[in-house]
Design a protein around this motif. Structure first.
Motif, PDB file in Angstrom:
ATOM      1  N   HIS A  91       0.846  -1.184   0.000  1.00  0.00           N
ATOM      2  CA  HIS A  91       0.000   0.000   0.000  1.00  0.00           C
ATOM      3  C   HIS A  91       0.892   1.249   0.000  1.00  0.00           C
ATOM      4  CE1 HIS A  91      -3.025  -2.888   0.882  1.00  0.00           C
ATOM      5  NE2 HIS A  91      -2.661  -3.055   2.138  1.00  0.00           N
ATOM      6  N   GLY A  92       0.598   2.176  -0.904  1.00  0.00           N
ATOM      7  CA  GLY A  92       1.384   3.395  -0.986  1.00  0.00           C
ATOM      8  C   GLY A  92       2.613   3.284  -1.870  1.00  0.00           C
ATOM      9  N   SER A  93       2.828   2.145  -2.521  1.00  0.00           N
ATOM     10  CA  SER A  93       4.055   1.942  -3.302  1.00  0.00           C
ATOM     11  C   SER A  93       4.009   2.699  -4.620  1.00  0.00           C
ATOM     12  CB  SER A  93       4.260   0.447  -3.575  1.00  0.00           C
ATOM     13  OG  SER A  93       3.109  -0.116  -4.195  1.00  0.00           O
ATOM     14  N   ASP A  94       5.152   3.285  -4.979  1.00  0.00           N
ATOM     15  CA  ASP A  94       5.262   4.000  -6.243  1.00  0.00           C
ATOM     16  C   ASP A  94       6.656   3.798  -6.806  1.00  0.00           C
ATOM     17  OD1 ASP A  94       7.050   6.111  -5.236  1.00  0.00           O
ATOM     18  OD2 ASP A  94       5.304   6.922  -4.201  1.00  0.00           O
ATOM     19  N   ALA A  95       7.016   4.564  -7.826  1.00  0.00           N
ATOM     20  CA  ALA A  95       8.276   4.342  -8.540  1.00  0.00           C
ATOM     21  C   ALA A  95       9.495   4.500  -7.647  1.00  0.00           C
ATOM     22  CB  ALA A  95       8.363   5.299  -9.727  1.00  0.00           C
ATOM     23  N   VAL A 100      -6.577   2.645  -6.491  1.00  0.00           N
ATOM     24  CA  VAL A 100      -6.526   1.593  -7.516  1.00  0.00           C
ATOM     25  C   VAL A 100      -5.138   1.447  -8.122  1.00  0.00           C
ATOM     26  CG1 VAL A 100      -8.932   2.074  -8.113  1.00  0.00           C
ATOM     27  CG2 VAL A 100      -7.117   3.091  -9.488  1.00  0.00           C
ATOM     28  N   GLY A 101      -4.247   2.433  -7.890  1.00  0.00           N
ATOM     29  CA  GLY A 101      -3.083   2.536  -8.750  1.00  0.00           C
ATOM     30  C   GLY A 101      -1.727   2.309  -8.133  1.00  0.00           C
ATOM     31  N   TRP A 102      -1.651   1.745  -6.919  1.00  0.00           N
ATOM     32  CA  TRP A 102      -0.329   1.548  -6.319  1.00  0.00           C
ATOM     33  C   TRP A 102       0.492   0.578  -7.152  1.00  0.00           C
ATOM     34  CZ3 TRP A 102       0.113   5.452  -3.467  1.00  0.00           C
ATOM     35  CH2 TRP A 102      -0.893   5.881  -2.597  1.00  0.00           C
ATOM     36  N   MET A 103       1.769   0.845  -7.245  1.00  0.00           N
ATOM     37  CA  MET A 103       2.629   0.116  -8.173  1.00  0.00           C
ATOM     38  C   MET A 103       2.776  -1.354  -7.812  1.00  0.00           C
ATOM     39  SD  MET A 103       6.130   1.457  -9.850  1.00  0.00           S
ATOM     40  CE  MET A 103       5.229   2.569 -10.914  1.00  0.00           C
ATOM     41  N   GLY A 104       2.714  -1.677  -6.532  1.00  0.00           N
ATOM     42  CA  GLY A 104       2.929  -3.065  -6.123  1.00  0.00           C
ATOM     43  C   GLY A 104       1.699  -3.944  -6.192  1.00  0.00           C
ATOM     44  N   TYR A 105       0.562  -3.403  -6.644  1.00  0.00           N
ATOM     45  CA  TYR A 105      -0.677  -4.182  -6.687  1.00  0.00           C
ATOM     46  C   TYR A 105      -0.701  -5.117  -7.890  1.00  0.00           C
ATOM     47  CZ  TYR A 105      -3.085  -1.468  -3.028  1.00  0.00           C
ATOM     48  OH  TYR A 105      -3.486  -0.894  -1.850  1.00  0.00           O
ATOM     49  N   SER A 106      -1.334  -6.278  -7.707  1.00  0.00           N
ATOM     50  CA  SER A 106      -1.499  -7.232  -8.802  1.00  0.00           C
ATOM     51  C   SER A 106      -2.576  -6.740  -9.763  1.00  0.00           C
ATOM     52  CB  SER A 106      -1.907  -8.601  -8.246  1.00  0.00           C
ATOM     53  OG  SER A 106      -3.231  -8.535  -7.701  1.00  0.00           O
ATOM     54  N   ASP A 107      -2.555  -7.286 -10.985  1.00  0.00           N
ATOM     55  CA  ASP A 107      -3.552  -6.906 -11.981  1.00  0.00           C
ATOM     56  C   ASP A 107      -4.961  -7.220 -11.501  1.00  0.00           C
ATOM     57  OD1 ASP A 107      -1.418  -6.147 -13.506  1.00  0.00           O
ATOM     58  OD2 ASP A 107      -1.594  -7.770 -14.967  1.00  0.00           O
ATOM     59  N   GLU A 108      -5.112  -8.347 -10.842  1.00  0.00           N
ATOM     60  CA  GLU A 108      -6.436  -8.745 -10.375  1.00  0.00           C
ATOM     61  C   GLU A 108      -6.943  -7.800  -9.288  1.00  0.00           C
ATOM     62  OE1 GLU A 108     -10.018 -10.440 -10.075  1.00  0.00           O
ATOM     63  OE2 GLU A 108      -8.507 -10.845 -11.631  1.00  0.00           O
ATOM     64  N   LEU A 109      -6.039  -7.393  -8.389  1.00  0.00           N
ATOM     65  CA  LEU A 109      -6.445  -6.464  -7.339  1.00  0.00           C
ATOM     66  C   LEU A 109      -6.819  -5.113  -7.947  1.00  0.00           C
ATOM     67  CD1 LEU A 109      -6.869  -5.748  -4.401  1.00  0.00           C
ATOM     68  CD2 LEU A 109      -4.406  -5.274  -4.203  1.00  0.00           C
ATOM     69  N   ASN A 129     -18.241   1.715  -8.320  1.00  0.00           N
ATOM     70  CA  ASN A 129     -19.508   1.513  -7.609  1.00  0.00           C
ATOM     71  C   ASN A 129     -19.698   2.508  -6.478  1.00  0.00           C
ATOM     72  OD1 ASN A 129     -20.267  -0.646  -9.237  1.00  0.00           O
ATOM     73  ND2 ASN A 129     -19.297  -2.174  -7.914  1.00  0.00           N
ATOM     74  N   LEU A 130     -18.587   3.052  -5.963  1.00  0.00           N
ATOM     75  CA  LEU A 130     -18.672   4.067  -4.912  1.00  0.00           C
ATOM     76  C   LEU A 130     -18.850   5.471  -5.476  1.00  0.00           C
ATOM     77  CD1 LEU A 130     -15.897   2.752  -2.474  1.00  0.00           C
ATOM     78  CD2 LEU A 130     -18.374   2.753  -2.081  1.00  0.00           C
ATOM     79  N   GLY A 131     -18.935   5.568  -6.796  1.00  0.00           N
ATOM     80  CA  GLY A 131     -19.234   6.860  -7.415  1.00  0.00           C
ATOM     81  C   GLY A 131     -18.042   7.634  -7.933  1.00  0.00           C
ATOM     82  N   PHE A 132     -16.837   7.057  -7.884  1.00  0.00           N
ATOM     83  CA  PHE A 132     -15.654   7.803  -8.325  1.00  0.00           C
ATOM     84  C   PHE A 132     -15.599   7.883  -9.851  1.00  0.00           C
ATOM     85  CE2 PHE A 132     -14.481   6.968  -4.005  1.00  0.00           C
ATOM     86  CZ  PHE A 132     -13.678   8.039  -3.658  1.00  0.00           C
ATOM     87  N   THR A 133     -15.155   9.033 -10.319  1.00  0.00           N
ATOM     88  CA  THR A 133     -15.004   9.268 -11.764  1.00  0.00           C
ATOM     89  C   THR A 133     -13.570   9.616 -12.145  1.00  0.00           C
ATOM     90  OG1 THR A 133     -15.599  11.604 -11.483  1.00  0.00           O
ATOM     91  CG2 THR A 133     -17.393  10.061 -11.988  1.00  0.00           C
ATOM     92  N   HIS A 134     -12.679   9.813 -11.147  1.00  0.00           N
ATOM     93  CA  HIS A 134     -11.290  10.200 -11.382  1.00  0.00           C
ATOM     94  C   HIS A 134     -10.368   9.190 -10.681  1.00  0.00           C
ATOM     95  CE1 HIS A 134     -13.390  13.868 -12.393  1.00  0.00           C
ATOM     96  NE2 HIS A 134     -12.288  14.407 -12.854  1.00  0.00           N
ATOM     97  N   PHE A 135      -9.416   8.630 -11.429  1.00  0.00           N
ATOM     98  CA  PHE A 135      -8.572   7.544 -10.942  1.00  0.00           C
ATOM     99  C   PHE A 135      -7.102   7.836 -11.266  1.00  0.00           C
ATOM    100  CE2 PHE A 135     -12.762   6.004 -11.751  1.00  0.00           C
ATOM    101  CZ  PHE A 135     -13.016   4.997 -10.828  1.00  0.00           C
ATOM    102  N   LYS A 136      -6.236   7.656 -10.259  1.00  0.00           N
ATOM    103  CA  LYS A 136      -4.812   7.943 -10.465  1.00  0.00           C
ATOM    104  C   LYS A 136      -3.984   6.666 -10.367  1.00  0.00           C
ATOM    105  CE  LYS A 136      -2.247  10.435  -7.513  1.00  0.00           C
ATOM    106  NZ  LYS A 136      -1.943  11.651  -6.745  1.00  0.00           N
ATOM    107  N   VAL A 137      -2.989   6.562 -11.275  1.00  0.00           N
ATOM    108  CA  VAL A 137      -2.141   5.376 -11.373  1.00  0.00           C
ATOM    109  C   VAL A 137      -0.677   5.788 -11.226  1.00  0.00           C
ATOM    110  CG1 VAL A 137      -1.438   3.435 -12.838  1.00  0.00           C
ATOM    111  CG2 VAL A 137      -3.821   4.239 -12.877  1.00  0.00           C
ATOM    112  N   LYS A 138       0.072   5.010 -10.464  1.00  0.00           N
ATOM    113  CA  LYS A 138       1.506   5.246 -10.297  1.00  0.00           C
ATOM    114  C   LYS A 138       2.264   4.690 -11.502  1.00  0.00           C
ATOM    115  CE  LYS A 138       1.133   7.009  -6.139  1.00  0.00           C
ATOM    116  NZ  LYS A 138       1.606   8.348  -5.767  1.00  0.00           N
TER     117      LYS A 138
END
Length: 456
Positions: free
Chosen positions: A28-32, A197-206, A216-225
């Motif tokens: 959680h929180g992982s990035d480049a 949704v976008g932490w670098m260490g997450y698996s594709d399935e997660l 489903n929670l209503g979000f329209t903006h998503f950030k990816v590392k």
């Protein structure tokens, strides 16, 4: 401040704790660049002689928190014995005193560990002030007359962009409609985007599961590392784009991974995925580099967002002046607390740059919501193109956690800055002697630190 003194507000104690959460176990929180963060903070409690308390923190990623703790302890002398009302009556003067000690400033000035320590102390003082006035921090700020609010800001080094009198005029001009905007916030909240949704260490399935969860929670903006491997970035960003659909908004965050030219080429090659912005594309200190990246990406409709590691109002001034940021990301613990953050908001308003705060971390979502609410009601008067970052971690540890429903921050109603931990959180996660840390050491999940680190 009221003219009648309350009494009993002499500050008699300042306590600081190293509090850490084992987020690295789940990436959680992982990035480049921050590949294994343990979300943490230096947590300050100040107490007055009549028992009033203020709580403040500065966010860290684990190792090094003990250095900030020691720095805060070295700064106790600026606070102990002072009357809180005297501090608030001349907050800009106090701010300059604590940030410009003739010896301590040599290991700053107004940046790095020293400024992180200052932020924790000042955050606790703002929390105390709001509690004394029995208001959430955003409401304390909104209810101030422009002269009083501006009196909390040290304008040294920024008068070439905005003066004290100009700041007052800007705030005076926005008085009309304040009540209606406050009512709107109570009824509708403030829009958020998710980085979860976008932490670098997450698996594709997660990532897939989380995209659908937050849709489903209503979000329209998503950030990816992004930022380690282009092919992997394109694959992961394409997957998120496919999961969220073409009508939703994608942002990317490199966390300082690239050189200037590398950033330009990398992001140009991600342009078909239509990111709204690239965040921290290069060194957080490279003002001209950010300006060059901004100019190169303008034809692609991609903005540059930065500021979470911007050291002080002077750096922000240069980013804002140069065109190096299209989205200004103040951080509630990186620079000198509310006092300095207010100056950045005012400069951004004058130069017409959108403020979209950096959040996530420990307590940052809780704090930045207050600042952005004030901005909407008292300063910018608009939410157009503005969002607050939301990361769904560690909120359960606070007495007054932020509440996000249908992808909107709901208005805090509890007095203070929303920075007070639950007592059981301190019992479990104070480092290294909290019960959870002792358990994890015994189970071999973490290595017991060297004796030199046992500063608590």
């Amino acid at each position: 401040m009221p003219t009648t003194r309350r009494g009993g507000l002499k500050i008699v104690e300042l306590d600081v704790k190293d509090v850490r959460f084992p987020t690295s176990l789940g990436s959680h929180g992982s990035d480049a660049l921050h590949t294994d963060p343990d979300y943490s903070c230096a947590y300050v409690t100040i107490t007055t002689e009549n028992g009033r308390q203020g709580f403040g923190l500065t966010f860290t990623c684990g190792r090094g928190t003990e250095i900030i703790v020691l720095t805060i302890r070295s700064m106790k002398r600026f606070v102990l014995g002072k009357n809180a009302e005297d501090i608030f009556a001349n907050f800009a003067g106090f701010w300059r005193t604590i940030t410009n000690d003739s010896q301590m400033r040599w290991i700053g000035p107004e940046k790095g560990v020293v400024h992180l320590a200052v932020a924790a102390i000042l955050n606790s003082l703002w929390d105390l002030w709001a509690k004394i006035e029995n208001k959430p921090l955003w409401k304390l700020l909104v209810d101030m007359e422009p002269e009083e609010l501006v009196s909390t800001i040290d304008f040294r080094y920024i008068t070439d962009v905005v003066t004290k009198s100009e700041a007052i005029q800007i705030l005076e001009a926005k008085k009309s409609g304040k009540e209606a905007r406050e009512k709107y916030l109570y009824e509708n909240g403030y829009p958020a985007y998710t980085t979860q949704v976008g932490w670098m260490g997450y698996s594709d399935e997660l990532v897939k599961q989380l995209c659908h969860k937050y849709l489903n929670l209503g979000f329209t903006h998503f950030k990816v590392k992004v930022g380690v491997n282009f092919e992997d970035d394109y694959r992961r960003c394409s997957a998120v784009r496919n999961h969220i659909g073409s009508d939703k908004v994608l942002m990317i965050d490199a966390n300082q991974a690239w050189s200037v030219n590398e950033a330009i080429e990398w992001v140009k090659n991600l342009a078909p995925l239509k990111p709204l912005w690239v965040e921290e594309p290069t060194s957080p200190d490279d003002v001209l580099g950010h300006a060059a990246i901004s100019e190169a990406l303008k034809p692609y409709g991609i903005g540059v967002a930065t500021g979470e590691m911007c050291a002080n109002r002077v750096m922000f001034k240069q980013f804002l002046q140069s065109g190096g940021m299209q989205y200004c990301q103040i951080d509630s613990a990186r620079i000198g607390s509310v006092n300095e953050i207010l100056s950045v908001y005012i400069m951004a308003e004058k130069l017409k740059v959108k403020v979209c705060p950096h959040a996530g971390g420990v307590g940052l979502c809780e704090m930045v919501q207050h600042l952005q609410f004030w901005d909407y009601i008292s300063l910018s008067g608009t939410m157009e193109g503005r969002l607050i970052e939301y990361v769904d971690q560690q909120h359960e540890h606070f007495i007054d956690p932020c509440i996000v429903e249908n992808a909107r921050y709901l208005t805090p109603k509890v007095a203070g800055y929303s920075t007070e931990f639950l007592p059981e959180t301190l019992d479990k996660f104070s480092y290294p002697n909290g019960t959870e840390w002792q358990r994890m050491f015994k189970e071999g999940l973490f290595t017991l630190p060297d004796e030199a680190e046992l500063v608590n």
